[in-house]
Design an enzyme around this catalytic site. Sequence first.
Site, PDB file in Angstrom:
ATOM      1  N   ASP A 168     -38.564 -62.834 109.632  1.00 19.25           N
ATOM      2  CA  ASP A 168     -38.749 -63.584 108.385  1.00 19.25           C
ATOM      3  C   ASP A 168     -37.829 -64.800 108.392  1.00 19.25           C
ATOM      4  OD1 ASP A 168     -39.142 -64.065 105.410  1.00 19.25           O
ATOM      5  OD2 ASP A 168     -40.163 -62.145 105.591  1.00 19.25           O
ATOM      6  N   HIS A 213     -36.765 -65.602 101.073  1.00 20.42           N
ATOM      7  CA  HIS A 213     -37.867 -64.668 101.289  1.00 20.42           C
ATOM      8  C   HIS A 213     -37.429 -63.450 102.096  1.00 20.42           C
ATOM      9  CE1 HIS A 213     -41.776 -63.226 102.914  1.00 20.42           C
ATOM     10  NE2 HIS A 213     -42.267 -63.700 101.776  1.00 20.42           N
ATOM     11  N   SER A 516     -46.243 -59.779 100.382  1.00 23.19           N
ATOM     12  CA  SER A 516     -44.974 -59.835 101.109  1.00 23.19           C
ATOM     13  C   SER A 516     -43.998 -58.790 100.609  1.00 23.19           C
ATOM     14  CB  SER A 516     -44.331 -61.220 100.960  1.00 23.19           C
ATOM     15  OG  SER A 516     -44.945 -62.173 101.764  1.00 23.19           O
TER      16      SER A 516
END
Length: 848
Positions: A168, A213, A516
Site C-alpha cells: 500500500d 491509506h 479497501s
Amino acid sequence: MSKKFFSSLTLITATIILAGCSGGTIPTQKSLPAPHAPQTSQPTTKTLQSQTRWMVEFETQGVGIQRLSVQSFSKLAADQNIQYQQNYAYSRVFNGVSVTTTRGNIERLAALPGVKAVYRVGQISLPKDVPAAAPSPALTTALAQTGADIAQNEMGLSGKGIKVGIIDTGIDIDHPDLKDHIIVQHDFVGDNYGKPGNYVPKPDNIADDCNGHGTHVAGIVGAHGTVTGVAPQASLGAYRVFGCEGSTYDDIIIAALEQAVADKMDVVNMSLGSFGTWAGGLRSEVFKKAADAGTIVVVSGGNEGKEGPFATGNNAADQNTIAAVSYEATMLNLNYFTANGVDVGFIKGSASAPVPTTGTLPLTRTGTATTTNDACSPLPAGSLTGKAVLIRRGTCAFTVKAQNAQAAGAAAVVIYNNTAGYISPSVVADIPVVSIEKSAGEALDAKLAAAEAVTITWKSDIKSFPNPVGGLPSDFTSYGPTQTLAFKPDVAAPGGQIYSTYPLEKGGYATESGTSMASPHVAGLIALMLEARPTLKGNLERVRGLLQNNAVPAAFKGTPYLDAVHRQGAGMANVVKSILNPVYTEPSRLALGEVQGTVSKTVRLYNNGTKALTYKLSVAPAVGTYGTYPVEFSGEVPDVQLQYSTVTIYPGESFPVKVDITPAPDDRDGVVFGGYIVMTPSKGDVVRVPFMGYKGDLQALPAMTDNVMTMFDPETGNEFEQIDGAVFDFSKGQFPTLYFQMSYAAQQIVIDVLDGRTDKPIYDTGSEVYVENDLPRNQLLNPDRSPYYDFTWYGGAKKAQLKAGVAVTKTVKDGAYRLRLRALRAGGDPTNPEHWDTWISPLFYVKN
C-alpha cells in the site's frame, strides 16, 4: 519458437492506457465543437524513442530451449549491444526482470533466445475510497459483525504468530497502535515518487506513510491500542509502493509481492484495483505463484457499485485471490441534537457555518414527508426568521435548499434523507446545515403536521446511533461477475464507515469507507483462522471455502429474497463458524456460466468432525440483475432441484449432492441470477454454497454502442464530427480520431484501414493499425474517466503502429480511406462473424 508480445500490462491498473490512444475527453453526445487536446503534429523521433517500462519473462521449460538467468540475459543483451536499465529481478512470483528501455530495444530483447514474453508495464493510481459520512465507533461494531470479537474475547485468538503484509502507501511506523507489530518494512519508491514528472524511485530506509491509506488499512488488520484491529497481535509487513500522492507502476507492485513472499508473509492485503478489467495472463501467473509459495492474497473488490454488474477489477477477478466487498457498519458515532427530548444524530454539511454546541431553536417545516421538491423554490422573505427548518431531500441541490431557507431568515437547516441511511451533504451556506436519516426526519415531520411544537437543542458530545443500512451491502461496492462469468466477488466484510488508524501528522485516526477497508478485515480474519488452525496455512482454496461456506448473506430490502450473489459473494464472513464448523463443501461456490436450459452441478459435503451430522437441504434465492448501468433488478428467481432433501454425513466421510439449476422461464435473457444452497443441521452451523449464472448467450450483447469520427483543427482549437468527404491535411496536423464507447467489455478490438473506393484493406496482408486485448467497458458515471475510448490515426500502415505502441512517422499516400473498428464480444469466437461488432467510419481523404 514464437514469442508472446503484449502491448500493455494491466495488473492492478486503475486506468486503461491504450497504445496510440490519446486518452482525451469526448464530446458529449457528439456535440461539437468541444475542447479536446490530441496531438496536433507528427510525433518526433525523440517521442518515438522515449523510454518505457517492460516486464521480460524467461522461459522455464521446454525441449531445446535456453534457460536464462538475470546474468545470462544481461550478457546476451550486451553481446547484441542492446541497452536497457534493469529495475527489478524476480524469481518467486515471476521469472524474469523489469526493464526500462526504448520500444525498439524491447523488440530486440524479446527476440533473444530464452525470452518467453514481454509485457508493457501499466501505471496504477492511488486507491480512491469513498468519503465517509460520519465517525464510526472504532472497529468495535465491525468486529462484532464478523465474529472477530468472539474470536478474540472468548476463543483467545489474536493473530499472534501470523504475518500479514500490507502492500500500500506504507504504514506510520511511529503510530502507537501499530509500531510494535511491524516486523519488516520495505520502501520501493520514496516520498516524492508519483508527483508530477517524478517517477524515479528513491526509496527511504523506512516504509513510512505520508498518504494515510496504508496506515488505515494496517489498523484494520492489526492495530492494538486506541483502535483494536481484527488480529491485534498479528505481525505486520509494510511494503510501500506509492509516494505521498500520484501513481506507481505494476512492476513495483510485483516487486513488493515478490518481497512479501520472500519474507514468508502468510497473508498479503492489496487494497488496490481497477474497474471491470480481465483476469488472466501475467497477473494470474504472479498471484498463482504467490499462492503456491504459501502466501494468501486478499484484494479489494472495487468501489464502482453505481456502474452496475461486470465491474469486477483485474485483481478481484483473478481466481488466485480472495476478493472482498463491503457491508455497512451497524452503528455510527454522531453529533446530535435533542428534539423534545429525543436524541437525533446528524452529519454537518460540508461548507456550512459551524454547528452550535449549545442553544435551542424552534423547528418548522417547508414541505411534507412526500414533497419531492421541498424548498427548491424561493421562500417568502422573513417566513423562517429565527427558526430551524426541516427540509426533505430531493429534486434540487442541498445548497439551493439551504440558501433559500437562509434568504427567508432561517437560523439553521435540518435536511432529512428520502431513502434509508445517512448522507454527507455537500452544501455551501452561512447558517448551520445538518442532515439526519429518513425515519428521524419523518418522525419530526409527523409532529409538526400534528401541530405539535418542536424545539431542538444542540449538544456538545457524541453518541452512538444505529445505522439504518447497517449490515447491508454498501451502495459503492462493485458487482461481479467477471467478464468471463467466473464467480466473483468471494466474500464480504465491513467496509462502510470504518474508524481506524491514520498517520499521526494527520490526526492519528480517521473514518474511511471502501472495499479497501473490507479487504484488510478479511485478511485479519484469515490471520485468526491460521492461528487457530495452522494446517490451513498456504491453503488458499480451503481458506476461501471455509469463509464462503460459513458466510451469512444479506437480504434484499423490500423483497423475500437475498441480495444479488454477484454483489455480495457468499455474504458476510464469520470467522468463528469458519474455524469451528467441521463440515465444508467442494466446491464452495458454483459459477454456472452461460445457461440456456438446465445446468447440473455436484456439491460434495465433507465431515471432518467426530459425530455424524444430518442436514436439511433447501434453496435461498437471490435477486438478479439485467444489463449494466442503470442497475435493474429482476423479480424472478431460478428453479433449483436438489437430489436430496436431507443427507447424513458420517465422520471422515463425504457425500455428493446433485443440483439442477434452471433460470426462471419468465425471466428475460441477459439476467445475471443466483442464490444459495442452504444446508441446515439439527444441531450446529448452517453451511451455504452460493451460485451465480447468466441466462442466455453472452455473445448476443453488443459491446460497442456509440461511435464517431472527429477532426481536431490546431488552427482554431476546435474539434468537429466528420461526415463523408472530410479532408485531413496531415501536413497541418489534422488527423482522424475515432471515439468509441464500450457498454460491455470486449475480448479484443481491431482497428484497420480500408481503401475508400473498394472498402477493402489497403494491403493484402492486412492493415491493422491497432489491436488491443481484454478491453473493459467504459465507466459512464465516473467523472475521472472518459465515457469513451479514443484513437487517433496518424497515417501508419500495416502493423507498424501496433508494434510501436505509439504513433509512427510513416504515412499512407494521398487518397480516400475509411477506418474500420471491430470489437470481439466477451467470450466470443474470433472466427464467428456474429461475435464481432463492426463500425466503419465515414469516407475521408488524406492529404500529406
